[in-house]
Design an enzyme around this catalytic site. Structure first.
Site, PDB file in Angstrom:
ATOM      1  CD1 TRP A   1      29.596  32.451  19.754  1.00 44.01           C
ATOM      2  CD2 TRP A   1      27.965  30.916  19.282  1.00 44.01           C
ATOM      3  NE1 TRP A   1      30.297  31.662  20.065  1.00 44.01           N
ATOM      4  CE2 TRP A   1      29.553  30.715  19.266  1.00 44.01           C
ATOM      5  CE3 TRP A   1      27.197  30.298  18.813  1.00 44.01           C
ATOM      6  CZ2 TRP A   1      29.680  29.660  18.778  1.00 44.01           C
ATOM      7  CZ3 TRP A   1      26.897  29.447  18.413  1.00 44.01           C
ATOM      8  CH2 TRP A   1      28.960  28.710  18.177  1.00 44.01           C
TER       9      TRP A   1
ATOM     10  CG  ASP B   1      25.686  32.638  25.481  1.00 43.84           C
ATOM     11  OD1 ASP B   1      25.951  31.873  26.478  1.00 43.84           O
ATOM     12  OD2 ASP B   1      25.142  32.101  24.369  1.00 43.84           O
TER      13      ASP B   1
ATOM     14  CE  LYS C   1      33.175  28.201  23.509  1.00 43.54           C
ATOM     15  NZ  LYS C   1      31.357  28.082  23.051  1.00 43.54           N
TER      16      LYS C   1
HETATM   17  C1  LIG Z   1      30.756  28.282  21.786  1.00 45.31           C
HETATM   18  C2  LIG Z   1      29.551  29.021  22.083  1.00 45.31           C
HETATM   19  C3  LIG Z   1      28.443  29.198  21.915  1.00 45.31           C
HETATM   20  C4  LIG Z   1      27.751  27.319  21.690  1.00 45.31           C
HETATM   21  O1  LIG Z   1      28.028  26.156  22.336  1.00 45.31           O
HETATM   22  P1  LIG Z   1      27.422  25.231  22.147  1.00 45.31           P
HETATM   23  O2  LIG Z   1      27.438  24.369  23.267  1.00 45.31           O
HETATM   24  O3  LIG Z   1      28.645  24.386  20.711  1.00 45.31           O
HETATM   25  O4  LIG Z   1      26.162  25.522  21.555  1.00 45.31           O
HETATM   26  C5  LIG Z   1      27.393  29.321  22.621  1.00 45.31           C
HETATM   27  N1  LIG Z   1      27.320  31.035  23.190  1.00 45.31           N
HETATM   28  C6  LIG Z   1      28.680  31.060  23.288  1.00 45.31           C
HETATM   29  C7  LIG Z   1      28.726  32.318  23.803  1.00 45.31           C
HETATM   30  C8  LIG Z   1      29.711  30.544  22.712  1.00 45.31           C
HETATM   31  O5  LIG Z   1      30.735  31.564  23.111  1.00 45.31           O
END
Ligand SMILES: *Cc1c(COP(=O)(O)O)cnc(C)c1O
Length: 356
Positions: A101, A168, A192
């Protein structure tokens, strides 16, 4: 009986949140209309947004410098929206490259300015988090991924720097107490740890905005969303409502201290089981293990497939590793009960005794 849900995202939500969300679709707050049928500028929905925003600030213990936004496009859109808003063409942003990511965030930032990768664990397949590294003080910001969902590593101590910190937090938001006010921008896709797919949370310290000379399309400009209280266009109303219900649940259960304690208990049990039996291998540096996503392997592929099949036969889902990594991944987000981790640990123990 509900399944043991180890999905990595979208993932498990508290049962009561699901029930309340279903009720709101049928009849929202007893007003004889569905949540899906009311205007996003109605008082009914504006109150939802307001309460969600306030709960985020309360749980994160943030002051009035911080703005809470609920935006479309997932965390992936933030990979682009952050440099678009904050990084001029001639400027340099520092990035940590500790997983799939994060590397996507790097690719997007390079469209808008210069990227300086100040830390990377790529040479060891992203199995650790970098410790001591230099962050040039003229960096526009430092970006990192607080929990690497795919690789199973997590920052347990964040770098101290005068450079604005951006994270993030998609896969570990609201799972632990951290000093949120030391970050200038935090973002997370909701699916999540905080709700349903379709909305992402962006928390920004206003002081970093308004310093960019680039023209920004209106819908991408954070300041416009702040001015409009996240109602610049029609927001993802249902996903925001599920996020509100999840935030209420987190608070009711004891807030971030309680979430942190549960994560500690669940992940300790799972990692102890992994460490107890040589049939399970993990390449992740012990100190950097994620309390949200445990990634491990059974080296004999036939045996590993048999393990995955046994999980499936025992109502345990979402255990197969990410497509490019393989192996086994057990995600233990806030809503996952301890009993589910106990169940898979028991299965792992039985499996190891039988096949080890
Ligand atoms: C799942 C995830 C993403 C992607 O998220 P989307 O909402 O599908 O764009 C980005 N960064 C991390 C750390 C993730 O776990």
């Amino acid at each position: 009986m509900r399944k043991h849900n180890f999905n990595s995202g979208p993932s498990i939500l508290p049962q009561e949140v699901l029930e309340q969300a279903a009720d709101a679709i049928k009849n929202f707050n007893g007003i004889n209309l569905s949540l899906l049928e009311i205007g996003h500028r109605s008082k009914w929905f504006v109150d939802v947004m307001e309460e969600a925003r306030n709960l985020v600030k309360e749980l994160m213990q943030l002051n009035e410098n911080f703005e809470v936004l609920f935006l479309h496009g997932g965390a992936t859109t933030q990979f682009m929206q952050i440099p678009l808003n904050l990084l001029n063409n001639h400027e340099t942003a520092a990035y940590c490259d500790n997983g799939i990511w994060g590397s996507k965030a790097i690719n997007e930032a390079s469209v808008f300015g210069n990227v300086n990768i100040v830390a990377s664990s790529k040479e060891k397949n992203y199995t650790y988090i970098n410790k001591n590294f230099d962050i040039p003080t003229n960096s526009k910001y430092l970006h990192l991924t607080s929990n690497n969902t795919v690789e199973g590593t997590q920052w347990h101590q964040f770098p101290t720097t005068s450079v604005p910190l951006i994270a993030d937090m998609s896969s570990d938001i609201f799972s632990r107490k951290i000093d949120f006010k030391s970050f200038s921008l935090m973002y997370a896709g909701a699916q999540k740890n905080m709700g349903a797919a379709g909305v992402s949370l962006v928390v920004v310290n206003k002081n970093i905005l308004g310093k960019n000379s680039r023209k920004i399309p209106a819908i991408m400009d954070y300041q416009n969303h702040i001015n409009a209280n996240s109602l610049l266009n029609t927001p993802p109303v249902f996903a925001i409502y599920v996020a509100l219900l999840t935030l209420r649940w987190i608070k009711k259960e004891g807030g971030l201290a309680a979430m942190e304690k549960r994560a500690e208990e669940k992940s300790s049990l799972l990692y102890n089981t992994i460490d107890n039996f040589p049939i399970y291998t993990t390449y992740v540096e012990k100190a950097d293990r994620s309390k949200m996503n445990a990634v491990f392997f059974i080296e004999d592929e036939n045996l590993q497939n048999k393990f995955l099949e046994e999980c499936n036969n025992n109502s345990m889902i979402g255990v197969k590793g990410y497509r490019t990594v393989g192996g086994i991944r057990v995600s233990m987000y806030n809503a996952l009960p301890y009993e589910s981790v106990a169940a898979i640990s028991q299965l792992m123990t039985n499996f190891a005794i039988k096949h080890g």
